[in-house]
Write a protein that holds these residues in place. Sequence first.
Motif, PDB file in Angstrom:
ATOM      1  N   LYS A 120      61.752  20.943 -82.627  1.00  0.00           N
ATOM      2  CA  LYS A 120      61.153  19.692 -83.106  1.00  0.00           C
ATOM      3  C   LYS A 120      61.484  18.532 -82.164  1.00  0.00           C
ATOM      4  CE  LYS A 120      59.460  17.460 -87.002  1.00  0.00           C
ATOM      5  NZ  LYS A 120      58.766  17.843 -88.219  1.00  0.00           N
ATOM      6  N   GLU A 121      62.762  18.472 -81.732  1.00  0.00           N
ATOM      7  CA  GLU A 121      63.137  17.376 -80.826  1.00  0.00           C
ATOM      8  C   GLU A 121      62.388  17.441 -79.508  1.00  0.00           C
ATOM      9  OE1 GLU A 121      67.297  18.240 -81.555  1.00  0.00           O
ATOM     10  OE2 GLU A 121      66.271  17.884 -83.475  1.00  0.00           O
ATOM     11  N   GLU A 122      62.302  18.650 -78.979  1.00  0.00           N
ATOM     12  CA  GLU A 122      61.569  18.815 -77.714  1.00  0.00           C
ATOM     13  C   GLU A 122      60.110  18.384 -77.868  1.00  0.00           C
ATOM     14  OE1 GLU A 122      63.761  22.547 -75.447  1.00  0.00           O
ATOM     15  OE2 GLU A 122      62.554  22.956 -77.228  1.00  0.00           O
ATOM     16  N   LEU A 123      59.550  18.770 -79.026  1.00  0.00           N
ATOM     17  CA  LEU A 123      58.154  18.400 -79.283  1.00  0.00           C
ATOM     18  C   LEU A 123      58.013  16.884 -79.330  1.00  0.00           C
ATOM     19  CD1 LEU A 123      57.230  21.001 -82.080  1.00  0.00           C
ATOM     20  CD2 LEU A 123      56.234  20.893 -79.781  1.00  0.00           C
ATOM     21  N   LEU A 124      58.940  16.239 -80.023  1.00  0.00           N
ATOM     22  CA  LEU A 124      58.865  14.780 -80.147  1.00  0.00           C
ATOM     23  C   LEU A 124      59.023  14.101 -78.793  1.00  0.00           C
ATOM     24  CD1 LEU A 124      60.886  14.337 -83.472  1.00  0.00           C
ATOM     25  CD2 LEU A 124      58.491  13.663 -83.115  1.00  0.00           C
ATOM     26  N   GLU A 125      59.890  14.634 -78.007  1.00  0.00           N
ATOM     27  CA  GLU A 125      60.114  14.058 -76.677  1.00  0.00           C
ATOM     28  C   GLU A 125      58.862  14.224 -75.812  1.00  0.00           C
ATOM     29  OE1 GLU A 125      63.693  15.551 -74.703  1.00  0.00           O
ATOM     30  OE2 GLU A 125      62.832  14.781 -72.816  1.00  0.00           O
ATOM     31  N   GLU A 126      58.316  15.443 -75.852  1.00  0.00           N
ATOM     32  CA  GLU A 126      57.093  15.715 -75.080  1.00  0.00           C
ATOM     33  C   GLU A 126      55.956  14.820 -75.569  1.00  0.00           C
ATOM     34  OE1 GLU A 126      56.469  17.399 -72.465  1.00  0.00           O
ATOM     35  OE2 GLU A 126      54.325  17.839 -72.453  1.00  0.00           O
ATOM     36  N   LYS A 127      55.888  14.654 -76.894  1.00  0.00           N
ATOM     37  CA  LYS A 127      54.808  13.838 -77.449  1.00  0.00           C
ATOM     38  C   LYS A 127      54.893  12.398 -76.947  1.00  0.00           C
ATOM     39  CE  LYS A 127      52.764  11.999 -81.597  1.00  0.00           C
ATOM     40  NZ  LYS A 127      53.249  11.300 -82.773  1.00  0.00           N
ATOM     41  N   SER A 128      56.092  11.855 -76.868  1.00  0.00           N
ATOM     42  CA  SER A 128      56.193  10.461 -76.424  1.00  0.00           C
ATOM     43  C   SER A 128      55.772  10.335 -74.958  1.00  0.00           C
ATOM     44  CB  SER A 128      57.603   9.902 -76.671  1.00  0.00           C
ATOM     45  OG  SER A 128      58.511  10.503 -75.785  1.00  0.00           O
ATOM     46  N   LYS A 129      56.071  11.366 -74.157  1.00  0.00           N
ATOM     47  CA  LYS A 129      55.614  11.365 -72.755  1.00  0.00           C
ATOM     48  C   LYS A 129      54.083  11.389 -72.692  1.00  0.00           C
ATOM     49  CE  LYS A 129      59.289  14.084 -70.708  1.00  0.00           C
ATOM     50  NZ  LYS A 129      59.525  15.452 -70.223  1.00  0.00           N
ATOM     51  N   VAL A 130      53.501  12.330 -73.453  1.00  0.00           N
ATOM     52  CA  VAL A 130      52.044  12.498 -73.441  1.00  0.00           C
ATOM     53  C   VAL A 130      51.354  11.244 -73.991  1.00  0.00           C
ATOM     54  CG1 VAL A 130      50.127  13.819 -74.450  1.00  0.00           C
ATOM     55  CG2 VAL A 130      52.141  15.019 -73.577  1.00  0.00           C
TER      56      VAL A 130
END
Lengths: 425, 425
Positions: free
Chosen positions: B8-18
């Motif tokens: 979940k954290e990785e997803l959230l981090e990736e989402k903020s980049k995207v």
Amino acid sequence: MNYSQMTKEELLEEKSKVEALYKEYQDRGLKLDMSRGKPSSDQLDKCLPIMDVLTSKDDYHASNGFDTRNYGLVDGIPEAKELMAAIMDTKAENVIISGNASLNIMFDCIARAFCFGIMGSTPWSKLDKVKFLCPVPGYDRHFGVTEHFGIEMINIPMNEDGPDMDMVEKYVNNDEAVKGIWCVPKFSNPEGVVYSDEVVRRFANLSPKAKDFRIFWDNAYAVHYLYDEEIQILDIIEECAKAGNPNMVYEFASTSKISFAGAGISAIASSIDNLEDIKKTITKQTIGPDKINELRHVRYFKDKKGVLEHMKVLASELRPRFELVNKILDEELKGLDVGTYIVPRGGYFITYRAKNGCATRIVELAKEAGVVLTGAGAPFPYHKDPEDSVIRIAPSYPSMEELEEAAKVFAVCAKYATLEKLIED
Amino acid sequence: MNYSQMTKEELLEEKSKVEALYKEYQDRGLKLDMSRGKPSSDQLDKCLPIMDVLTSKDDYHASNGFDTRNYGLVDGIPEAKELMAAIMDTKAENVIISGNASLNIMFDCIARAFCFGIMGSTPWSKLDKVKFLCPVPGYDRHFGVTEHFGIEMINIPMNEDGPDMDMVEKYVNNDEAVKGIWCVPKFSNPEGVVYSDEVVRRFANLSPKAKDFRIFWDNAYAVHYLYDEEIQILDIIEECAKAGNPNMVYEFASTSKISFAGAGISAIASSIDNLEDIKKTITKQTIGPDKINELRHVRYFKDKKGVLEHMKVLASELRPRFELVNKILDEELKGLDVGTYIVPRGGYFITYRAKNGCATRIVELAKEAGVVLTGAGAPFPYHKDPEDSVIRIAPSYPSMEELEEAAKVFAVCAKYATLEKLIED
């Protein structure tokens, strides 16, 4: 020399003379055609410069910046709407452009009414009975469309200024099954009648029993003058709007007899609400008409003035043909009391009214002498001329030489059939 | 980097980049369109020499001596039948030529069935229920036509070699209300599927419960190769005849994506009996199609070889566009497990399959960043993609520069929507 006043012997004597002449023509193995309102090759040649306005070097963008080569614009390019509106004496906003045959638009209007109804009305396919009024004589292809849909057709007599409006009002205002009427308001096919302002206004002021009643106003000969004059009819769309019947009319026109019979553009004009109703279907039916051909027409004609100038050139081909037939009929038939005929001021036809019961026989005799005429009865619903009297003569297609012969054969056949009839009676 | 395996954290981090990247695109005020299978201006320019073959100096007679400028020949000139037959790999005797939009022929086939029935069958307007099978994803305008007529549409899944024939057979052979199926047998819209010989033969060997069942075989991309190769499908008309079902198919084609999208010619191919049935109506509907445009096409292309040579020129415009989108999707999305896509060997579309439930959101995000995509759901009846997964990408229209940007925006949106979905789940 008036046939009606001849004794039986005189009639028999005249018949044997005419018969001999007829046989002479028959022996010549002619192959002539006065059956269809087709342009001649000479006339089409006069249109050929249209083919030069769009080449690989030209720009293909419409006035609104749209690339005519690509998909889209289901109702046509703005300048084509302007041009066709000008031809119909109406406004561009009331126009949708379509392919080369206006008959196709008319057919589609009826097909849409059958499948989907008009503006939310019951689809005509769901009704027990649909009727159309048919001013007669009229255009055979109109009647062909309504017959194909199983629509009951009711004859309406034509007067000198348009259809018998008393009868039209009686039917339209009282019978909910009456959904339409076919009209050719200017230089009517075949008689060349021009609807008077009073007739147009009476049309506009109808009170149809059926909400989905529509006048099918085929303005096929809007600029098709034989002489150097302009004959105006009222704008039915405007008159209907004034009368509080804005949606009551579909108007049609095409350039088939302006540019190329096989490659023109066509249009429907109507109220904005009708156009919206129509567009609901045509946006599903097609991605758009041939816009390059629209552009080609506008680039060549530019505006109504350009069209009228061009029509004068075409008239110089057509007028001599009409006058030649008129001259021969005068020379051969005047004073015999065999029939009447009027050469119109525009349009494509001469209507010959034979003595009752003679039309079929004249067409038959002509055919056996190698001259094809439009079938007797063709200008009537179900091909039935109640008086077997009307013959539509189309002088536009043959060359002058052919036409001269064909008209002479026609005159002999007219005499022959009348004599037969008088002797028989 | 596979999104499905991220915490979940990785997803959230990736989402903020995207998201940041997405905002950047959004701020640029782009205005790009990958929504419709329209040719580009460059492609249309390559077709311009077609406009030079008919000028005022040329002869306008067809091979049968007919003057194409005049009325007549409701089914088209012989050489146009030859050309369109060759494109469809069928015989000229099985062809009727029509105007510029083959969609219009398809619509008219259904309108005729509603108004008049097919070969004496009950008009569909008189039936309680009419159903069509719709292989999905499919062409939105097909489904638009059947929806407009109130026809119930049934989804049929597509396999790699054509529609699920078990399901097609089940419906067609058992349900009398099933009157048709939409097929794009070669480079199907949108997936680019080519029907296998087995699928074509199973179509030809259907045993329809309804006598008036017809396969609507839209051979829209018959010669539309992206690469230097020829991919053959079986001639459905011949296969149907062999199977004892000679009248079961209506085939369609046009030159819309061969010459001009706005000014081509189109054709229907079918059995002689079907053509006779159709002609009973079209002889009432029109005096004939635009024969000059038919002649123009034949004079330019000459034969199928000429068409194929020309299509190679068009492919040189199209292929780089398809490959560019493919490259960008590879660069941006490979290994992320966000969706799949296949660049076809022909046709006009790339189909992107997003994770279920993401397609609508991707299209929405793209729109907000200035990139118009075909609406999610569009390739399905009633605009309803049951899995909300399929997006049709149309790379043909934009310039290479625009396409590069549009594809990058698309990729960002695809990532963004997938991340949202994964986080939400």
